[in-house]
Design an enzyme around this catalytic site. Sequence first.
Site, PDB file in Angstrom:
ATOM      1  N   ASP A 273      22.410  17.002  -9.767  1.00 20.73           N
ATOM      2  CA  ASP A 273      22.217  18.812 -10.795  1.00 20.73           C
ATOM      3  C   ASP A 273      20.874  19.313 -10.886  1.00 20.73           C
ATOM      4  O   ASP A 273      20.656  20.077  -9.879  1.00 20.73           O
ATOM      5  CB  ASP A 273      23.286  18.827 -11.155  1.00 20.73           C
ATOM      6  CG  ASP A 273      24.492  18.389 -12.144  1.00 20.73           C
ATOM      7  OD1 ASP A 273      25.443  19.930 -11.361  1.00 20.73           O
ATOM      8  OD2 ASP A 273      25.003  17.457 -11.567  1.00 20.73           O
TER       9      ASP A 273
ATOM     10  N   THR B  83      30.857  19.022 -10.045  1.00 19.92           N
ATOM     11  CA  THR B  83      30.228  17.602 -10.332  1.00 19.92           C
ATOM     12  C   THR B  83      31.299  16.440 -10.427  1.00 19.92           C
ATOM     13  O   THR B  83      30.941  15.705  -9.526  1.00 19.92           O
ATOM     14  CB  THR B  83      29.474  17.287 -11.501  1.00 19.92           C
ATOM     15  OG1 THR B  83      28.726  18.297 -11.742  1.00 19.92           O
ATOM     16  CG2 THR B  83      28.844  16.141 -11.892  1.00 19.92           C
TER      17      THR B  83
END
Length: 266
Positions: A25, A109
């Site tokens: 990320d 995610t």
Amino acid sequence: TLGTTIESKDDLNVKADDTPVTAADFAIQGFVAAELSRSFPDVKFMGEEDADALRTDKDLCEAARSMAAKLSGDSSPSTADFIQAVDRGIEDFTPSKERYWALDPIDGTKGLITGQQYVVGLSLIDVNGEVLVGAMGNPAASPSVLVAAKDQGAQFYTEEGKFEDLPSAGPSWSHRKYEYSRFDSSSTNDDEDEDDWGCGVEEAGVDYPPFLLSRPMSEGSPLPFGPCCAPSDICCGAMVKYWAVATGQAAGFVQFQTKLKTVSTF
């Protein structure tokens, strides 16, 4: 290229809202923010993450910085420069007065961590809230990139950057004739009707068009085709669901959410 299972706890952190954040990320946000700053220095930037966790976790910071360096194929950014690039995600500006990029470095995610689908999403948004350009990258899909520009349509690309069109015939569910008159479009879930949720009487794509919902069914969730017509389930993240609509896997996606960070959705 980041569509791999996280192999170490050093590559994983948890945000205050208990959602996972990976080194990937931060790496993607730092890389994209730095590249956009070089190419479009006058356009502001809004990102999903900030660099607070990187300042307190040196191992996580180094893992993310290393990934960003691999993405750029250039000399490794310094730790200070990388943290500054990530923190562009929270830079102060007025969306109604300035054009800006909006990035979700990894939407889904959980999908990345578990080896399923996830999407990197980027939009260019004008001062009036209009999306001028939108792009999604889904490493688990083929073709893996979708780019759209205002008034110019959308186009899929392969990893190699080649144009690719989806079959023009469309999915099989789109050719069926549904008896919409028998559906109660005002129906929502009710605790008393829990046994009827997705009761199996109706089959998505056969008896009603397949559709997606932004969160698990609960009281008040919209069910456009009635309590026996459950939404389909696709992991992970909202943009994976948008991708499914764009590729014909579903007829629509109900974004059942009232508070968003951006003034406009991707």
